[in-house]
Design an enzyme around this catalytic site. Structure first.
Site: not given
Ligand code: AMP
Length: 280
Positions: A31, A37, A147, A150, A153, A185
């Site tokens: 979220g 995202h 993404g 990460d 990950q 982020s």
């Molecule tokens: P998170 O909500 O931080 O767990 O991220 C969810 C997904 O969004 C993960 O696959 C992240 O790698 C991706 N993500 C987060 N920030 C970015 C970004 N700046 N560009 C592309 N993907 C992202």
């Protein structure tokens, strides 16, 4: 757009779609959605019949209580962004739905999770693997979007999918940045105005390291980058590592690996930020 909070309801919905031979694109998130995202949702939309997004702040992947407590939670705004992006359904479970009993599974990723984020955040990737495995079981996706932001990950999830022979295609997606280079982020909203102003230095240093790579050894380049950060007293570097893009291990000479990636984690005004850039 449908919103589900229970696992059986979500499984029923997904099961009916699968019976109709629909392909499902899945974007797992915690979220506090931003354009990074949304770029994953849009890609999933282009490549699948139906798109589902999960919003779940996974407690077992946090090794720091304060980070978990301070993690931004903005469900209503997130839902609106997802509607606008054409997402078809959200899975937004509570902790008891996901973990009626404490998770006990232990995953072995060999050397992949012994470095960088894995070394500095004990238990983090096991927590990620547990939740992603559970979410894949619930969402039964054709493709799942992760993404490059990460990067470690992404490597762990790809390895888990391969090891368990899961029938889902993992799709890596490029990092979306602010115009000044800062990787988007959910944690950026926690930066003070002063911290936000110098935060683009992270990408600047990664970018300059890439440009300079042929002039020095990987080890010297790591030191050069750490020295650049040290010019700003606001930064504390947790790691800056240049590793093999596949194995995530360090190496001595550029000719040792086919592709290298520079990865870093820094603290800036109490906020931990990570970023990376493919060197070649
Ligand atoms: P998170 O909500 O931080 O767990 O991220 C969810 C997904 O969004 C993960 O696959 C992240 O790698 C991706 N993500 C987060 N920030 C970015 C970004 N700046 N560009 C592309 N993907 C992202």
């Amino acid at each position: 757009m449908k919103i589900f909070r229970s696992i059986p309801e979500t499984k029923n919905f997904v099961g009916a779609l699968k019976n109709n031979r629909a392909s499902i694109g899945f974007v797992p998130t915690m979220g506090a959605l931003h354009p990074g995202h949304i770029s994953l949702i849009e890609r999933a939309k282009r490549e699948n019949d139906v798109v589902g997004c999960s919003i779940f702040v996974n407690p077992i992947q946090f090794n720091n209580k304060e980070d978990l407590e301070k993690y931004p939670r903005t469900f209503d705004e997130d839902a609106e962004k997802l509607i606008n992006a054409g997402c078809d359904f959200i899975f937004n479970p509570g902790n008891n739905e996901m973990y009626p009993k404490p998770a006990t599974e232990q995953y072995d990723f060999g050397q992949l999770d012994k470095v960088m984020e894995g070394a500095h955040r004990p238990g983090h990737f096991n927590g990620v693997a547990v939740v992603v495995r559970k979410l894949f079981d619930i969402m039964n996706p054709t493709r799942a979007y992760f993404g490059m932001k990460d990067y470690q990950q992404l490597c762990i999830v790809t390895a888990m999918t391969k090891n368990l022979k899961l029938a889902v295609q993992i799709v890596p997606c490029p990092t979306i940045r602010e115009t000044d280079g800062l990787a988007m982020s959910s944690r950026n909203v926690r930066l003070s105005r002063e911290a936000r102003q110098i935060a683009p230095e992270i990408y600047r240093i990664l970018h300059d390291a890439k440009q300079k790579h042929s002039l020095m050894s990987p080890f010297e380049l790591e030191n050069w980058a750490k020295n650049e950060f040290s010019k700003f007293e606001e930064f504390t570097v947790e790691y800056f590592e240049i590793v093999d893009s596949k194995s995530l291990q360090s190496f001595g000479n550029w000719s040792d690996v086919e592709s290298a990636i520079a990865c870093t984690a820094v603290f800036l005004g109490g906020v931990r930020l990570i970023d990376n850039l493919i060197v070649y």
